[in-house]
Design a protein around this motif. Structure first.
Motif, PDB file in Angstrom:
ATOM      1  N   GLU A  15      -6.182  10.764   2.530  1.00  0.00           N
ATOM      2  CA  GLU A  15      -6.951  10.097   1.579  1.00  0.00           C
ATOM      3  C   GLU A  15      -6.423   8.523   1.943  1.00  0.00           C
ATOM      4  OE1 GLU A  15      -9.096  10.681  -0.466  1.00  0.00           O
ATOM      5  OE2 GLU A  15      -9.112  12.915   0.065  1.00  0.00           O
ATOM      6  N   PRO A  16      -7.166   7.727   1.342  1.00  0.00           N
ATOM      7  CA  PRO A  16      -6.730   6.095   1.744  1.00  0.00           C
ATOM      8  C   PRO A  16      -5.489   5.724   0.822  1.00  0.00           C
ATOM      9  CG  PRO A  16      -8.713   6.375   0.445  1.00  0.00           C
ATOM     10  CD  PRO A  16      -8.575   7.613   0.901  1.00  0.00           C
ATOM     11  N   PRO A  17      -4.735   4.908   1.178  1.00  0.00           N
ATOM     12  CA  PRO A  17      -3.634   4.540   0.398  1.00  0.00           C
ATOM     13  C   PRO A  17      -3.822   3.915  -0.769  1.00  0.00           C
ATOM     14  CG  PRO A  17      -3.928   2.837   2.205  1.00  0.00           C
ATOM     15  CD  PRO A  17      -4.920   4.251   2.370  1.00  0.00           C
ATOM     16  N   ILE A  18      -2.787   3.845  -1.836  1.00  0.00           N
ATOM     17  CA  ILE A  18      -3.318   3.133  -3.173  1.00  0.00           C
ATOM     18  C   ILE A  18      -2.604   1.871  -3.242  1.00  0.00           C
ATOM     19  CG2 ILE A  18      -3.015   3.251  -5.666  1.00  0.00           C
ATOM     20  CD1 ILE A  18      -2.825   6.589  -4.835  1.00  0.00           C
ATOM     21  N   GLN A  53       0.627  -1.042   0.067  1.00  0.00           N
ATOM     22  CA  GLN A  53      -0.104  -0.024  -0.047  1.00  0.00           C
ATOM     23  C   GLN A  53       0.931   1.348   0.161  1.00  0.00           C
ATOM     24  OE1 GLN A  53      -3.575  -0.120   0.245  1.00  0.00           O
ATOM     25  NE2 GLN A  53      -3.542  -2.324   0.171  1.00  0.00           N
ATOM     26  N   VAL A  54       0.548   2.251  -0.763  1.00  0.00           N
ATOM     27  CA  VAL A  54       1.312   3.517  -1.097  1.00  0.00           C
ATOM     28  C   VAL A  54       0.476   4.633  -0.439  1.00  0.00           C
ATOM     29  CG1 VAL A  54       3.120   4.819  -2.152  1.00  0.00           C
ATOM     30  CG2 VAL A  54       2.678   2.331  -2.864  1.00  0.00           C
ATOM     31  N   LYS A  55       0.905   5.280   0.346  1.00  0.00           N
ATOM     32  CA  LYS A  55       0.073   6.427   0.887  1.00  0.00           C
ATOM     33  C   LYS A  55       0.781   7.795   0.898  1.00  0.00           C
ATOM     34  CE  LYS A  55      -2.786   7.600   5.227  1.00  0.00           C
ATOM     35  NZ  LYS A  55      -2.616   8.884   4.725  1.00  0.00           N
ATOM     36  N   ALA A  56      -0.159   8.570   0.372  1.00  0.00           N
ATOM     37  CA  ALA A  56       0.316  10.083   0.366  1.00  0.00           C
ATOM     38  C   ALA A  56       0.352  10.928   1.565  1.00  0.00           C
ATOM     39  CB  ALA A  56      -0.753  10.787  -0.960  1.00  0.00           C
ATOM     40  N   GLY A  57       0.640  12.206   1.678  1.00  0.00           N
ATOM     41  CA  GLY A  57       0.699  12.962   2.809  1.00  0.00           C
ATOM     42  C   GLY A  57      -0.509  13.540   3.346  1.00  0.00           C
ATOM     43  N   ASP A  58      -1.598  13.108   2.714  1.00  0.00           N
ATOM     44  CA  ASP A  58      -3.015  13.803   3.103  1.00  0.00           C
ATOM     45  C   ASP A  58      -3.724  12.537   3.756  1.00  0.00           C
ATOM     46  OD1 ASP A  58      -3.518  12.360   0.927  1.00  0.00           O
ATOM     47  OD2 ASP A  58      -3.794  14.138  -0.180  1.00  0.00           O
ATOM     48  N   THR A 105       2.380  -0.702   4.439  1.00  0.00           N
ATOM     49  CA  THR A 105       2.138   0.513   3.731  1.00  0.00           C
ATOM     50  C   THR A 105       3.493   1.243   3.818  1.00  0.00           C
ATOM     51  OG1 THR A 105      -0.155   0.759   4.624  1.00  0.00           O
ATOM     52  CG2 THR A 105       1.006   2.675   4.139  1.00  0.00           C
ATOM     53  N   ILE A 106       3.786   2.074   2.993  1.00  0.00           N
ATOM     54  CA  ILE A 106       4.755   2.970   2.779  1.00  0.00           C
ATOM     55  C   ILE A 106       4.369   4.380   2.458  1.00  0.00           C
ATOM     56  CG2 ILE A 106       6.610   1.345   2.092  1.00  0.00           C
ATOM     57  CD1 ILE A 106       6.567   2.445  -0.814  1.00  0.00           C
TER      58      ILE A 106
END
Length: 266
Positions: free
Chosen positions: A104-107, A97-102, A137-138
Protein backbone atom coordinates in the motif's frame (compact mmCIF):
# COMPACT_ATOMS: atom_id res chain seq x y z
CA UNK A 1 -13.97 10.55 30.70
CA UNK A 2 -15.06 8.38 33.65
CA UNK A 3 -18.23 9.65 35.35
CA UNK A 4 -18.10 9.69 39.16
CA UNK A 5 -21.86 9.00 39.35
CA UNK A 6 -22.90 6.46 36.71
CA UNK A 7 -19.50 4.74 36.63
CA UNK A 8 -18.56 3.42 40.05
CA UNK A 9 -15.31 1.91 38.86
CA UNK A 10 -11.86 2.81 40.20
CA UNK A 11 -9.86 5.83 39.13
CA UNK A 12 -7.99 5.15 35.89
CA UNK A 13 -4.24 5.95 35.94
CA UNK A 14 -4.79 8.64 38.56
CA UNK A 15 -6.82 10.84 36.24
CA UNK A 16 -9.53 13.09 37.69
CA UNK A 17 -13.05 11.79 37.21
CA UNK A 18 -15.75 14.28 36.35
CA UNK A 19 -19.48 13.90 35.71
CA UNK A 20 -20.94 12.97 32.34
CA UNK A 21 -23.40 15.23 30.57
CA UNK A 22 -26.44 13.03 31.30
CA UNK A 23 -25.75 12.84 35.05
CA UNK A 24 -24.93 16.56 35.15
CA UNK A 25 -28.21 17.46 33.50
CA UNK A 26 -30.13 15.23 35.91
CA UNK A 27 -28.38 16.66 38.98
CA UNK A 28 -28.95 20.22 37.78
CA UNK A 29 -32.67 19.56 37.20
CA UNK A 30 -33.10 18.15 40.69
CA UNK A 31 -31.35 21.11 42.31
CA UNK A 32 -33.31 23.67 40.29
CA UNK A 33 -36.56 21.92 41.23
CA UNK A 34 -35.56 21.86 44.90
CA UNK A 35 -34.61 25.53 44.83
CA UNK A 36 -37.96 26.39 43.25
CA UNK A 37 -39.74 24.49 46.02
CA UNK A 38 -37.73 26.29 48.72
CA UNK A 39 -38.45 29.71 47.21
CA UNK A 40 -42.17 28.98 47.44
CA UNK A 41 -41.74 27.80 51.01
CA UNK A 42 -39.81 30.96 51.89
CA UNK A 43 -42.59 33.18 50.56
CA UNK A 44 -45.26 31.27 52.51
CA UNK A 45 -43.24 31.01 55.71
CA UNK A 46 -41.34 34.06 56.96
CA UNK A 47 -39.62 31.95 59.63
CA UNK A 48 -37.83 29.83 57.01
CA UNK A 49 -34.06 30.28 57.44
CA UNK A 50 -32.04 30.01 54.21
CA UNK A 51 -28.82 29.96 56.20
CA UNK A 52 -29.69 26.66 57.88
CA UNK A 53 -32.13 24.83 55.59
CA UNK A 54 -30.67 25.94 52.27
CA UNK A 55 -27.01 25.22 53.01
CA UNK A 56 -26.89 21.74 51.50
CA UNK A 57 -28.58 22.83 48.31
CA UNK A 58 -26.28 25.82 47.93
CA UNK A 59 -23.27 23.51 48.25
CA UNK A 60 -24.77 21.10 45.74
CA UNK A 61 -25.52 23.89 43.28
CA UNK A 62 -22.00 25.25 43.64
CA UNK A 63 -20.65 21.76 43.01
CA UNK A 64 -22.71 21.45 39.83
CA UNK A 65 -21.47 24.84 38.64
CA UNK A 66 -17.88 23.76 39.35
CA UNK A 67 -18.34 20.54 37.36
CA UNK A 68 -19.92 22.53 34.53
CA UNK A 69 -16.84 24.74 34.39
CA UNK A 70 -14.57 21.68 34.36
CA UNK A 71 -16.58 20.09 31.56
CA UNK A 72 -16.40 23.24 29.45
CA UNK A 73 -12.65 23.48 30.01
CA UNK A 74 -12.24 19.80 29.12
CA UNK A 75 -14.24 20.30 25.92
CA UNK A 76 -12.14 23.33 24.99
CA UNK A 77 -8.96 21.37 25.66
CA UNK A 78 -10.11 18.49 23.45
CA UNK A 79 -11.05 20.92 20.68
CA UNK A 80 -7.63 22.55 20.98
CA UNK A 81 -5.77 19.23 20.81
CA UNK A 82 -7.87 18.02 17.89
CA UNK A 83 -5.86 20.39 15.69
CA UNK A 84 -3.12 17.74 15.50
CA UNK A 85 -5.63 15.17 14.28
CA UNK A 86 -6.84 17.65 11.69
CA UNK A 87 -3.29 18.21 10.46
CA UNK A 88 -2.91 14.46 10.03
CA UNK A 89 -6.28 13.93 8.39
CA UNK A 90 -5.92 16.86 5.97
CA UNK A 91 -2.17 16.28 5.45
CA UNK A 92 -1.27 19.87 6.34
CA UNK A 93 2.45 20.59 5.77
CA UNK A 94 3.49 16.94 6.15
CA UNK A 95 7.24 16.32 5.91
CA UNK A 96 7.73 12.55 6.26
CA UNK A 97 6.23 9.46 4.66
CA UNK A 98 5.52 6.39 6.79
CA UNK A 99 5.17 3.08 4.97
CA UNK A 100 3.74 -0.23 6.18
CA UNK A 101 5.10 -3.67 5.29
CA UNK A 102 2.63 -4.27 2.47
CA UNK A 103 2.35 -2.79 -1.00
CA UNK A 104 0.00 0.00 0.00
CA UNK A 105 1.13 3.62 -0.51
CA UNK A 106 2.89 5.42 2.39
CA UNK A 107 0.99 7.70 4.75
CA UNK A 108 2.11 11.36 5.03
CA UNK A 109 2.94 12.46 8.58
CA UNK A 110 4.89 15.05 10.59
CA UNK A 111 8.37 14.47 11.96
CA UNK A 112 7.75 16.55 15.07
CA UNK A 113 4.69 14.49 16.09
CA UNK A 114 6.50 11.17 15.61
CA UNK A 115 9.58 12.41 17.46
CA UNK A 116 7.66 13.75 20.45
CA UNK A 117 5.52 10.62 20.81
CA UNK A 118 8.34 8.06 20.62
CA UNK A 119 12.03 8.14 21.47
CA UNK A 120 12.60 5.37 18.94
CA UNK A 121 11.01 7.43 16.18
CA UNK A 122 13.08 10.40 17.30
CA UNK A 123 16.29 8.41 16.98
CA UNK A 124 15.21 7.16 13.56
CA UNK A 125 14.46 10.69 12.38
CA UNK A 126 17.74 11.99 13.78
CA UNK A 127 19.69 9.59 11.61
CA UNK A 128 21.58 10.95 8.62
CA UNK A 129 19.28 9.07 6.28
CA UNK A 130 16.19 10.97 7.47
CA UNK A 131 17.79 14.38 7.95
CA UNK A 132 17.95 15.08 4.26
CA UNK A 133 14.99 15.95 2.10
CA UNK A 134 11.42 16.43 3.24
CA UNK A 135 9.03 13.56 2.50
CA UNK A 136 11.74 11.00 3.21
CA UNK A 137 10.15 7.58 3.83
CA UNK A 138 10.50 5.38 6.92
CA UNK A 139 9.10 1.87 6.94
CA UNK A 140 7.45 -0.09 9.74
CA UNK A 141 7.50 -3.53 8.10
CA UNK A 142 5.66 -5.41 10.86
CA UNK A 143 2.45 -3.38 10.34
CA UNK A 144 -0.18 -3.55 7.64
CA UNK A 145 -1.40 -0.30 6.09
CA UNK A 146 -4.58 -0.40 8.18
CA UNK A 147 -2.63 -1.04 11.40
CA UNK A 148 -0.21 1.77 10.58
CA UNK A 149 -3.08 4.17 9.98
CA UNK A 150 -4.53 3.27 13.41
CA UNK A 151 -1.14 3.79 15.07
CA UNK A 152 -0.65 7.21 13.48
CA UNK A 153 -4.19 8.28 14.33
CA UNK A 154 -3.53 7.45 17.98
CA UNK A 155 -0.22 9.33 17.98
CA UNK A 156 -1.98 12.45 16.75
CA UNK A 157 -5.21 12.30 18.77
CA UNK A 158 -4.41 10.18 21.83
CA UNK A 159 -7.45 7.97 21.26
CA UNK A 160 -9.20 5.75 18.73
CA UNK A 161 -12.81 4.88 17.94
CA UNK A 162 -13.84 1.85 19.98
CA UNK A 163 -14.28 -0.49 17.01
CA UNK A 164 -10.87 0.43 15.60
CA UNK A 165 -9.18 -0.03 18.99
CA UNK A 166 -10.79 -3.45 19.46
CA UNK A 167 -9.70 -4.55 16.00
CA UNK A 168 -6.07 -3.42 16.24
CA UNK A 169 -5.30 -3.59 19.96
CA UNK A 170 -2.88 -6.52 19.54
CA UNK A 171 -0.73 -4.87 16.89
CA UNK A 172 -0.92 -1.52 18.69
CA UNK A 173 0.24 -3.07 21.96
CA UNK A 174 3.27 -4.61 20.24
CA UNK A 175 4.04 -1.34 18.44
CA UNK A 176 3.71 0.62 21.69
CA UNK A 177 6.30 -1.67 23.25
CA UNK A 178 8.64 -1.74 20.25
CA UNK A 179 8.61 2.03 19.68
CA UNK A 180 8.42 2.98 23.39
CA UNK A 181 5.09 4.82 23.48
CA UNK A 182 4.10 4.67 27.19
CA UNK A 183 0.65 6.22 26.90
CA UNK A 184 -0.34 3.79 24.15
CA UNK A 185 0.99 0.91 26.26
CA UNK A 186 -1.32 1.90 29.13
CA UNK A 187 -4.20 2.47 26.73
CA UNK A 188 -3.82 -1.01 25.20
CA UNK A 189 -3.44 -2.67 28.61
CA UNK A 190 -6.69 -1.07 29.81
CA UNK A 191 -8.47 -2.15 26.62
CA UNK A 192 -7.23 -5.75 26.82
CA UNK A 193 -8.06 -6.12 30.52
CA UNK A 194 -11.51 -4.68 29.88
CA UNK A 195 -12.22 -7.15 27.08
CA UNK A 196 -10.52 -10.22 28.61
CA UNK A 197 -12.54 -13.38 28.02
CA UNK A 198 -12.03 -17.09 27.37
CA UNK A 199 -11.77 -16.63 23.60
CA UNK A 200 -8.95 -14.04 23.65
CA UNK A 201 -7.12 -14.87 26.90
CA UNK A 202 -4.37 -16.89 25.20
CA UNK A 203 -3.71 -14.12 22.66
CA UNK A 204 -3.52 -11.53 25.43
CA UNK A 205 -1.18 -13.75 27.45
CA UNK A 206 1.10 -14.08 24.42
CA UNK A 207 1.11 -10.31 23.89
CA UNK A 208 1.80 -9.61 27.57
CA UNK A 209 4.78 -11.97 27.40
CA UNK A 210 6.10 -10.35 24.22
CA UNK A 211 5.74 -6.86 25.69
CA UNK A 212 6.99 -7.91 29.15
CA UNK A 213 3.88 -6.38 30.72
CA UNK A 214 3.90 -7.90 34.22
CA UNK A 215 0.51 -6.65 35.38
CA UNK A 216 -1.24 -7.73 32.19
CA UNK A 217 0.46 -11.13 32.27
CA UNK A 218 -0.34 -11.87 35.91
CA UNK A 219 -3.97 -10.81 35.53
CA UNK A 220 -4.40 -12.89 32.37
CA UNK A 221 -2.71 -15.95 33.90
CA UNK A 222 -5.03 -15.72 36.88
CA UNK A 223 -8.05 -15.49 34.56
CA UNK A 224 -6.90 -18.53 32.56
CA UNK A 225 -6.45 -20.58 35.73
CA UNK A 226 -9.97 -19.68 36.88
CA UNK A 227 -11.35 -20.77 33.49
CA UNK A 228 -8.86 -23.59 32.93
CA UNK A 229 -11.19 -26.27 31.59
CA UNK A 230 -12.89 -24.09 28.99
CA UNK A 231 -9.62 -22.59 27.73
CA UNK A 232 -7.52 -25.79 27.71
CA UNK A 233 -10.17 -27.62 25.67
CA UNK A 234 -10.70 -24.73 23.25
CA UNK A 235 -9.80 -25.30 19.55
CA UNK A 236 -6.77 -23.00 19.60
CA UNK A 237 -5.06 -24.27 22.74
CA UNK A 238 -2.97 -26.99 21.03
CA UNK A 239 -1.49 -24.52 18.54
CA UNK A 240 -0.84 -22.05 21.36
CA UNK A 241 0.94 -24.70 23.45
CA UNK A 242 3.14 -25.77 20.55
CA UNK A 243 4.02 -22.18 19.71
CA UNK A 244 4.56 -21.08 23.32
CA UNK A 245 5.82 -24.03 25.39
CA UNK A 246 7.15 -21.71 28.11
CA UNK A 247 3.75 -20.07 28.54
CA UNK A 248 2.08 -23.48 28.60
CA UNK A 249 4.44 -24.41 31.42
CA UNK A 250 3.60 -21.21 33.30
CA UNK A 251 -0.13 -21.93 32.97
CA UNK A 252 0.39 -25.46 34.34
CA UNK A 253 2.43 -24.20 37.29
CA UNK A 254 -0.05 -21.44 38.05
CA UNK A 255 -2.89 -23.97 37.98
CA UNK A 256 -1.08 -26.34 40.36
CA UNK A 257 -0.26 -23.49 42.74
CA UNK A 258 -3.88 -22.35 42.69
CA UNK A 259 -5.13 -25.89 43.44
CA UNK A 260 -2.74 -26.18 46.40
CA UNK A 261 -4.00 -22.88 47.81
CA UNK A 262 -7.58 -24.03 47.47
CA UNK A 263 -6.85 -27.28 49.31
CA UNK A 264 -5.30 -25.51 52.28
CA UNK A 265 -8.00 -22.85 52.23
CA UNK A 266 -5.84 -19.88 51.31
Amino acid sequence: MSCCICNAGPYIHGLSRLICSDCFAGAKSIILLANKHKRIKTINNDSFSPSSSNKGFVKALNWVKLQEGKMKLQDEKMTYLSGFATAFRDQIHTDIQVKAGDNEPPIPAHRVILATRSTIFRNMLDSDQCKAPANQTITLPELSHEELDALLEFLYSGSLPKEKMEKHVCSLAISADKYEIPFLQKFCEKEMLGSLNTSNALDILEISDTCKNKNLKETTLSFIVRNMEEIVFSPGFDDFALKNPHLNTQITRASITNNKKRKIGV
